[in-house]
Scaffold this active site. Sequence first.
Site, PDB file in Angstrom:
ATOM      1  N   HIS A   1      15.887  39.806  26.199  1.00 36.04           N
ATOM      2  CA  HIS A   1      16.156  39.891  24.783  1.00 36.04           C
ATOM      3  C   HIS A   1      17.610  39.823  24.518  1.00 36.04           C
ATOM      4  CE1 HIS A   1      12.132  42.150  24.950  1.00 36.04           C
ATOM      5  NE2 HIS A   1      11.826  41.352  24.061  1.00 36.04           N
TER       6      HIS A   1
ATOM      7  N   VAL B   1      14.887  34.005  30.454  1.00 37.82           N
ATOM      8  CA  VAL B   1      15.693  34.590  31.616  1.00 37.82           C
ATOM      9  C   VAL B   1      14.688  35.246  33.002  1.00 37.82           C
ATOM     10  CG1 VAL B   1      17.357  36.617  31.974  1.00 37.82           C
ATOM     11  CG2 VAL B   1      17.191  35.387  29.899  1.00 37.82           C
TER      12      VAL B   1
ATOM     13  N   GLY C   1      12.419  33.575  22.656  1.00 29.68           N
ATOM     14  CA  GLY C   1      12.359  33.265  23.969  1.00 29.68           C
ATOM     15  C   GLY C   1      11.290  32.216  24.372  1.00 29.68           C
ATOM     16  N   GLN C   2      11.746  31.297  24.862  1.00 23.08           N
ATOM     17  CA  GLN C   2      10.635  30.415  25.561  1.00 23.08           C
ATOM     18  C   GLN C   2       9.937  30.970  26.478  1.00 23.08           C
ATOM     19  OE1 GLN C   2      12.711  26.655  26.337  1.00 23.08           O
ATOM     20  NE2 GLN C   2      12.739  26.196  24.192  1.00 23.08           N
ATOM     21  N   LYS C   3       9.773  32.071  27.012  1.00 18.62           N
ATOM     22  CA  LYS C   3       8.813  32.562  27.845  1.00 18.62           C
ATOM     23  C   LYS C   3       7.207  32.608  27.249  1.00 18.62           C
ATOM     24  CE  LYS C   3       7.426  36.435  29.071  1.00 18.62           C
ATOM     25  NZ  LYS C   3       5.980  37.253  28.731  1.00 18.62           N
TER      26      LYS C   3
ATOM     27  N   SER D   1       8.673  42.467  28.905  1.00 22.10           N
ATOM     28  CA  SER D   1       8.315  44.027  28.745  1.00 22.10           C
ATOM     29  C   SER D   1       7.305  44.614  29.861  1.00 22.10           C
ATOM     30  CB  SER D   1       8.317  44.334  27.444  1.00 22.10           C
ATOM     31  OG  SER D   1       9.075  43.876  26.697  1.00 22.10           O
TER      32      SER D   1
ATOM     33  N   GLY E   1      10.669  45.607  20.810  1.00 24.05           N
ATOM     34  CA  GLY E   1      11.304  46.718  21.587  1.00 24.05           C
ATOM     35  C   GLY E   1      11.134  46.504  23.008  1.00 24.05           C
ATOM     36  N   ALA E   2      11.120  47.713  23.588  1.00 23.52           N
ATOM     37  CA  ALA E   2      11.181  47.696  25.149  1.00 23.52           C
ATOM     38  C   ALA E   2      12.058  46.434  25.637  1.00 23.52           C
ATOM     39  CB  ALA E   2       9.792  47.439  25.671  1.00 23.52           C
ATOM     40  N   LEU E   3      13.449  46.523  25.271  1.00 21.57           N
ATOM     41  CA  LEU E   3      14.294  45.507  25.342  1.00 21.57           C
ATOM     42  C   LEU E   3      14.829  45.242  26.788  1.00 21.57           C
ATOM     43  CD1 LEU E   3      16.427  45.974  22.079  1.00 21.57           C
ATOM     44  CD2 LEU E   3      14.448  44.345  22.739  1.00 21.57           C
TER      45      LEU E   3
END
Length: 283
Positions: free
Chosen positions: A41, A181, A152-154, A191, A35-37
């Site tokens: 996301h 991103v 995500g690659q983060k 987030s 969450g906390a999109l």
Amino acid sequence: MAKRPLVMRTVSSLRRTLAPWRKRGQSIALVPTMGALHAGHLKLVSDAKRRADRVVVSIFVNPAQFAPHEDFGSYPRTFDADIKALGEAKVDLVWAPTATAMYPGGFATRIAPQGAALAGLEDKFRPHFFGGVATVVAKLFLQVQPDFAMFGQKDYQQFCVVTQMAKDLDLPVKVIGIPTVREKDGLALSSRNAYLSEAERRAAPELARVLKVSASRIKAGEPIEMVLEEGAVEIARAGFSLDYLEARHAVTLAPVASPKDGPIRLLVAARIGKTRLIDNMPV
Ligand code: PAF
């Protein structure tokens, strides 16, 4: 007005909803989240929509991946705004299990990933983390049985761990890594950026800047050790306390001494104020 996606809370209702889709031969992509999109996301969602007939987003703040001193209690929870954003993104279903649906009383199994999960990066600072992630992600894969799962690659080490786990356990899902991103100034979306004060937010893009400069210097042939030492000094100068700045093999996360050792990924983790940020970039 955007249609509200279906929201399922129990494994049985989830399975009842997914069964007819599967029977019709529709492919399913899962986007696992806590969450906390944010826009990162939503990029996973838009890529998922391009790949599959149906998109499921899971929202579950997973207690098993937080150590007792970490931010499970204060982790941002923005469920109504998340559902609204997912409705606008035309997601088919939100899988938002209750804690007891995910971990019923008597739950006693935990996956213990090795390899990239013991690379001495995040695992060194959060020894609890990858066991909790692998356990919940394996459960999400078995609950939803997606054809594709978007990560995500983060969270690069997490992406490597989950990819290996799906392979090792013969889970019939294709794990797809989506590039990070970033804000206009380079800061990776997270987030946890919500925790930053104004001054910390101004300093935060330094991590991405150092990664970018270091990657191009290593690519140009400068010695890795020297480049990383200088990068560490710049990160400290910006007000961070550095956990690590490392060059690793992009798949195994094993240490590398030179670009001849394979594709390189630079990974960083650092704390500013009360917030711990991570980022990474390819060389
Ligand atoms: O990256 C995250 O948000 C979480 O670690 C994940 C993959 C949803 C598992 O809880």
